[in-house]
Write a protein that holds these residues in place. Structure first.
Motif, mmCIF file in Angstrom:
data_model
loop_
_atom_site.group_PDB
_atom_site.id
_atom_site.type_symbol
_atom_site.label_atom_id
_atom_site.label_comp_id
_atom_site.label_asym_id
_atom_site.label_seq_id
_atom_site.Cartn_x
_atom_site.Cartn_y
_atom_site.Cartn_z
ATOM 1 N N GLN A 1 0.840 -1.188 0.000
ATOM 2 C CA GLN A 1 0.000 0.000 0.000
ATOM 3 C C GLN A 1 0.882 1.248 0.000
ATOM 4 O OE1 GLN A 1 -2.700 0.229 3.305
ATOM 5 N NE2 GLN A 1 -3.823 1.960 2.472
ATOM 6 N N MET A 2 0.572 2.182 -0.861
ATOM 7 C CA MET A 2 1.349 3.410 -0.961
ATOM 8 C C MET A 2 0.980 4.350 0.175
ATOM 9 S SD MET A 2 1.766 5.823 -4.316
ATOM 10 C CE MET A 2 0.062 6.365 -4.327
ATOM 11 N N GLN A 3 1.982 4.899 0.848
ATOM 12 C CA GLN A 3 1.752 5.855 1.926
ATOM 13 C C GLN A 3 1.684 7.264 1.360
ATOM 14 O OE1 GLN A 3 1.257 4.634 5.049
ATOM 15 N NE2 GLN A 3 1.499 2.618 4.086
ATOM 16 N N LEU A 4 0.730 8.044 1.846
ATOM 17 C CA LEU A 4 0.545 9.418 1.405
ATOM 18 C C LEU A 4 0.593 10.332 2.610
ATOM 19 C CD1 LEU A 4 -2.437 8.814 -1.054
ATOM 20 C CD2 LEU A 4 -0.033 9.099 -1.652
ATOM 21 N N THR A 5 1.358 11.419 2.498
ATOM 22 C CA THR A 5 1.506 12.356 3.613
ATOM 23 C C THR A 5 1.206 13.769 3.141
ATOM 24 O OG1 THR A 5 3.223 10.954 4.581
ATOM 25 C CG2 THR A 5 3.043 13.213 5.397
ATOM 26 N N GLU A 6 0.172 14.365 3.725
ATOM 27 C CA GLU A 6 -0.224 15.734 3.382
ATOM 28 C C GLU A 6 0.458 16.737 4.306
ATOM 29 O OE1 GLU A 6 -4.082 13.191 3.085
ATOM 30 O OE2 GLU A 6 -2.383 13.419 4.439
ATOM 31 N N SER A 7 0.617 17.960 3.790
ATOM 32 C CA SER A 7 1.129 19.064 4.593
ATOM 33 C C SER A 7 0.642 20.373 3.989
ATOM 34 C CB SER A 7 2.668 19.046 4.631
ATOM 35 O OG SER A 7 3.204 19.212 3.328
ATOM 36 N N GLY A 8 0.833 21.459 4.720
ATOM 37 C CA GLY A 8 0.518 22.774 4.196
ATOM 38 C C GLY A 8 -0.754 23.404 4.717
ATOM 39 N N GLY A 9 -1.506 22.666 5.532
ATOM 40 C CA GLY A 9 -2.722 23.231 6.078
ATOM 41 C C GLY A 9 -2.428 24.313 7.110
ATOM 42 N N GLY A 10 -3.479 25.000 7.528
ATOM 43 C CA GLY A 10 -3.321 26.044 8.525
ATOM 44 C C GLY A 10 -4.585 26.862 8.655
ATOM 45 N N SER A 11 -4.458 27.963 9.385
ATOM 46 C CA SER A 11 -5.577 28.870 9.600
ATOM 47 C C SER A 11 -5.270 30.179 8.900
ATOM 48 C CB SER A 11 -5.792 29.094 11.099
ATOM 49 O OG SER A 11 -6.876 29.956 11.318
ATOM 50 N N VAL A 12 -6.184 30.604 8.022
ATOM 51 C CA VAL A 12 -5.993 31.831 7.260
ATOM 52 C C VAL A 12 -7.288 32.623 7.243
ATOM 53 C CG1 VAL A 12 -4.196 30.868 5.773
ATOM 54 C CG2 VAL A 12 -6.592 30.741 5.060
ATOM 55 N N GLN A 13 -7.164 33.901 6.901
ATOM 56 C CA GLN A 13 -8.347 34.737 6.744
ATOM 57 C C GLN A 13 -8.936 34.544 5.354
ATOM 58 O OE1 GLN A 13 -7.257 38.803 7.829
ATOM 59 N NE2 GLN A 13 -8.163 38.442 9.845
ATOM 60 N N ALA A 14 -10.223 34.765 5.258
ATOM 61 C CA ALA A 14 -10.905 34.660 3.968
ATOM 62 C C ALA A 14 -10.238 35.576 2.947
ATOM 63 C CB ALA A 14 -12.375 35.016 4.129
ATOM 64 N N GLY A 15 -10.131 35.058 1.721
ATOM 65 C CA GLY A 15 -9.497 35.800 0.654
ATOM 66 C C GLY A 15 -8.028 35.470 0.460
ATOM 67 N N ASN A 16 -7.439 34.842 1.444
ATOM 68 C CA ASN A 16 -6.022 34.469 1.362
ATOM 69 C C ASN A 16 -5.839 33.116 0.682
ATOM 70 O OD1 ASN A 16 -5.310 36.857 2.520
ATOM 71 N ND2 ASN A 16 -4.745 35.995 4.509
ATOM 72 N N SER A 17 -4.593 32.675 0.622
ATOM 73 C CA SER A 17 -4.252 31.444 -0.108
ATOM 74 C C SER A 17 -3.501 30.469 0.776
ATOM 75 C CB SER A 17 -3.378 31.778 -1.322
ATOM 76 O OG SER A 17 -4.025 32.650 -2.216
ATOM 77 N N LEU A 18 -3.596 29.191 0.401
ATOM 78 C CA LEU A 18 -2.795 28.131 0.992
ATOM 79 C C LEU A 18 -2.378 27.175 -0.112
ATOM 80 C CD1 LEU A 18 -4.613 27.066 4.300
ATOM 81 C CD2 LEU A 18 -2.333 28.051 4.113
#
Length: 124
Positions: A1-18
Motif C-alpha cells: 500500500q502506498m503511503q501518502l503524507t499531506e502538509s501545508g494546512g493552517g488557519s488563514v483569513q478569507a481571501g487568502n491562499s494556501l
C-alpha cells in the motif's frame, strides 16, 4: 500500500491562499490517478479535484473551480493543491488519495490509498 503524507494546512483569513502538498512513499505514484477530498465533522467526505496520471485530464468540483488548482510532479512523487481566494466554507480536513484508474474519477470509493489529512481553517 502506498503511503501518502499531506502538509501545508493552517488557519488563514478569507481571501487568502494556501498551498497543500501530498508526498507519496514510492514511484507507484506515477501510475495512479490522484485526487483531493475534504471532510468536515458530521458530513461525508466530498470530492475537490482529480488529476490523471500524466496531468492530461483534470476535474474540479464546482465549489472550487476557478479558485483551486491541482497539479502533480511525478518525478518527485508529489501532488499539490493551490487554493486561492479561500472562503469560510472551505474549512475542512483535506485528504489526498490515489486510485488505480486510467481516467479521472470523483467517487471516494474508487480510491484505495489515503493520507491522514491536513486541516484547513478559513476565518472571516
Amino acid at each position: 500500500q502506498m503511503q501518502l503524507t499531506e502538509s501545508g494546512g493552517g488557519s488563514v483569513q478569507a481571501g487568502n491562499s494556501l498551498r497543500l502538498s501530498c508526498v507519496a512513499s514510492d514511484r507507484a505514484f506515477r501510475n495512479k490517478v490522484m485526487a483531493w477530498f475534504r471532510q468536515v465533522p458530521g458530513k461525508e467526505r466530498e470530492f475537490v479535484a482529480c488529476i490523471s496520471r500524466l496531468s492530461r485530464s483534470i476535474v474540479y468540483d464546482d465549489a472550487v473551480k476557478g479558485r483551486f488548482t491541482i497539479s502533480r510532479a511525478n518525478d518527485w512523487n508529489r501532488l499539490t493543491l493551490q487554493m486561492n481566494n479561500l472562503k469560510p466554507e472551505d474549512t475542512a480536513m483535506y485528504y489526498c488519495a490515489a486510485a488505480p484508474d486510467n481516467q479521472v474519477v470523483t467517487t471516494a470509493s474508487r480510491f484505495v490509498d489515503w493520507g491522514r489529512g491536513t486541516q484547513v481553517t478559513v476565518v472571516s
